[in-house]
Scaffold this motif. Structure first.
Motif, PDB file in Angstrom:
ATOM      1  N   LEU A 142     -58.498  11.258 -21.775  1.00  0.00           N
ATOM      2  CA  LEU A 142     -59.450  11.754 -20.789  1.00  0.00           C
ATOM      3  C   LEU A 142     -59.308  10.896 -19.545  1.00  0.00           C
ATOM      4  O   LEU A 142     -59.302   9.667 -19.625  1.00  0.00           O
ATOM      5  N   VAL A 143     -59.168  11.562 -18.407  1.00  0.00           N
ATOM      6  CA  VAL A 143     -59.009  10.839 -17.153  1.00  0.00           C
ATOM      7  C   VAL A 143     -60.282  10.978 -16.327  1.00  0.00           C
ATOM      8  O   VAL A 143     -60.807  12.078 -16.153  1.00  0.00           O
ATOM      9  N   VAL A 144     -60.775   9.847 -15.853  1.00  0.00           N
ATOM     10  CA  VAL A 144     -61.930   9.843 -14.961  1.00  0.00           C
ATOM     11  C   VAL A 144     -61.470   9.202 -13.656  1.00  0.00           C
ATOM     12  O   VAL A 144     -61.157   8.009 -13.629  1.00  0.00           O
ATOM     13  N   ASP A 145     -61.386  10.007 -12.587  1.00  0.00           N
ATOM     14  CA  ASP A 145     -61.017   9.474 -11.273  1.00  0.00           C
ATOM     15  C   ASP A 145     -62.272   9.290 -10.436  1.00  0.00           C
ATOM     16  O   ASP A 145     -63.055  10.224 -10.273  1.00  0.00           O
ATOM     17  N   ILE A 146     -62.452   8.097  -9.930  1.00  0.00           N
ATOM     18  CA  ILE A 146     -63.621   7.822  -9.100  1.00  0.00           C
ATOM     19  C   ILE A 146     -63.119   7.390  -7.733  1.00  0.00           C
ATOM     20  O   ILE A 146     -62.363   6.419  -7.606  1.00  0.00           O
ATOM     21  N   ALA A 147     -63.526   8.138  -6.702  1.00  0.00           N
ATOM     22  CA  ALA A 147     -62.984   7.922  -5.364  1.00  0.00           C
ATOM     23  C   ALA A 147     -63.438   6.588  -4.790  1.00  0.00           C
ATOM     24  O   ALA A 147     -64.586   6.180  -4.958  1.00  0.00           O
ATOM     25  N   LYS A 148     -62.520   5.927  -4.101  1.00  0.00           N
ATOM     26  CA  LYS A 148     -62.804   4.698  -3.338  1.00  0.00           C
ATOM     27  C   LYS A 148     -63.659   3.707  -4.110  1.00  0.00           C
ATOM     28  O   LYS A 148     -64.735   3.305  -3.659  1.00  0.00           O
ATOM     29  N   SER A 149     -63.172   3.343  -5.283  1.00  0.00           N
ATOM     30  CA  SER A 149     -63.954   2.444  -6.131  1.00  0.00           C
ATOM     31  C   SER A 149     -63.060   1.428  -6.824  1.00  0.00           C
ATOM     32  O   SER A 149     -61.851   1.637  -6.947  1.00  0.00           O
ATOM     33  N   THR A 150     -63.684   0.361  -7.274  1.00  0.00           N
ATOM     34  CA  THR A 150     -62.980  -0.580  -8.136  1.00  0.00           C
ATOM     35  C   THR A 150     -63.803  -0.814  -9.386  1.00  0.00           C
ATOM     36  O   THR A 150     -65.024  -0.646  -9.384  1.00  0.00           O
ATOM     37  N   LEU A 151     -63.115  -1.212 -10.441  1.00  0.00           N
ATOM     38  CA  LEU A 151     -63.795  -1.452 -11.715  1.00  0.00           C
ATOM     39  C   LEU A 151     -64.197  -2.912 -11.800  1.00  0.00           C
ATOM     40  O   LEU A 151     -63.388  -3.806 -11.607  1.00  0.00           O
TER      41      LEU A 151
END
Ligand SMILES: [Zn+2]
Length: 439
Positions: free
Chosen positions: A61-70
């Motif tokens: 499962l891919v979760v892309d979160i724009a302009k973010s860091t973990l």
């Protein structure tokens, strides 16, 4: 003047350079396993746009979160029983965060964002629905409609998962206390011939408020009991209360306050916009007027019995059943009560409520109230209805019972009751079991 202009251009240049860089951070990841899905929750520093999609071979499962860091790790996630095997992350298109979950099996993902509230900041919620639909035990349910059936009590432990409910001293959480009491209540009901209990929630996960009444209806519940332990702004507030639905307004300020608190649970626990069943809501509204009056009167009756029982073991907040606009009580066809077992914000009551023996005592009190209500008026077609009058059985003495009441209830004489049980006086004690003679 010139200097200011230079600084301004420099600032603008910096802004242009830094602009596309990560703006938001993902500060936490949580996982909650429910019977049919797994909920992933990401804490966000601010609202973000996101995309979620599954990949197969192998399942991911891919979760892309724009302009973010973990800014969080998955090390502490309990992945047992969940389809998630591992989590890893990387950068996509230089500025976006890509989180990949390796899965043990394919899932149907659904996602939504939750705005910040008193308890949490902005969150992204990703629900992974299990592909394999569990078959509902329809045979058991259908068989229950005809012949002698058990009375089914749906026990709803409030809150769960993302929503801890009220917080008490020493890390005591309402969601844990009420689940423990609910399980004790289930044990008592299941041990009693003629009753069967179903837990609406049986683990640490969240169910939206409408979902709770829906589960009760799926089980064809005769009654819905929602169990809570609440908090108030003043730690001196104490005592148990029992609530039924009010159609207009609340009977007290506290009732209004608590109702708005409990109804906010969906914002905290995360109903999202996808899991609301609008059709059900429409139907409920139409049916409401038709059957609510009768249901409400039963709710008030059982509420009064439960309150009387609890009064024997705990201080009461109010001596009568209060009424408020609780969402979980809005089943038009199932008598529903909400029991506030005490104030977890009160240090003394918090200590009691987290104690196993007291939880059992509280469950016993609720049980006594419910069984007394049904002994007086068992629904047609149930084992309990078939048992009376004069069909024998056992009656467990509850607080407030008198021998003459019991005799009347089972259509036998007091003398018969005494003789049949080998008693020499009319003195009875709470918890005593009386054999009822067949007439
Ligand atoms: Zn609550």
């Amino acid at each position: 003047m010139l200097r200011t202009a230079v600084i301004r251009s420099l600032a603008l240049l910096l802004l242009v350079l830094c602009g596309p860089l990560a703006a938001a951070t993902v500060d936490g990841v949580r996982l909650w396993r429910a019977p049919d899905h797994t909920r992933l929750v990401f804490d966000l520093s601010e609202p973000v746009s996101h995309k979620v999609f599954p990949l197969d071979n192998p399942p991911r499962l891919v979760v892309d979160i724009a302009k973010s860091t973990l800014n969080a790790s998955a090390d502490n996630l309990d992945l047992s029983n969940s389809p998630v095997a591992a989590m890893r992350s990387g950068v996509k298109d230089k500025t976006d965060l890509r989180i990949v979950f390796d899965l043990n099996s394919m899932v149907n993902p659904r996602s939504f964002v939750l705005a910040k509230n008193q308890q949490y900041g902005h969150r992204l919620v990703v629900d992974l629905y299990d592909n394999e639909q569990k078959t509902v035990k329809t045979v058991e349910d259908v068989a229950g409609v005809t012949g002698d059936r058990d009375i089914i009590i749906a026990i709803d432990a409030g809150h769960g998962g993302e929503d801890p409910g009220a917080l008490g001293p020493k890390g005591i959480r309402e969601k844990q206390v009420v689940l423990a009491i609910s399980r004790e209540l289930k044990t008592l009901l299941d041990q009693t011939p003629g009753f069967r209990a179903k837990l609406v929630r049986d683990g640490d996960y969240y169910i939206p408020l409408r979902g709770r009444t829906h589960i009760a209806r799926q089980h064809r519940a005769d009654m819905f009991i929602s169990i809570h332990a609440d908090a108030f702004t003043k730690s001196s507030a104490h005592g148990a209360s029992v609530f039924a639905l009010s159609r207009r307004g609340a009977t007290s300020e506290t009732a209004r306050y608590l109702a708005s608190r409990e109804n906010q649970a969906d914002l905290i626990g995360g109903a999202g916009s996808v899991s609301l069943d609008d059709k059900d809501h429409m139907l409920a509204s139409v049916l409401l007027d038709l059957s609510m009056t009768a249901t409400l009167s039963s709710s008030l009756d059982v509420g009064a019995e439960v309150l009387r029982s609890i009064g024997g073991i705990a201080k009461l907040h109010k001596r009568h059943v209060e009424q408020a606009g609780f969402m979980v009580l809005k089943s038009p066809d199932i008598p529903s009560i909400l029991v506030e077992t005490g104030f977890i914000s009160n240090p003394g009551e918090a200590k009691l409520l987290s104690n196993r023996a007291y939880q059992q005592k509280m469950a016993r009190a609720i049980f006594n109230g419910v069984s007394r209500f049904y002994e007086k008026a068992p629904p047609a077609g149930t084992k309990l209805a078939a048992r009376k009058p004069g069909s024998g059985g056992v009656h467990v003495i509850s607080r407030g019972d008198t021998l003459s009441d019991i005799a009347e209830r089972y259509s036998v004489s007091v003398d018969d009751l005494l003789r049949y049980n080998g008693l020499s006086s009319t003195r009875i004690r709470v918890g005593q079991r009386l054999k009822i003679p067949t007439s």
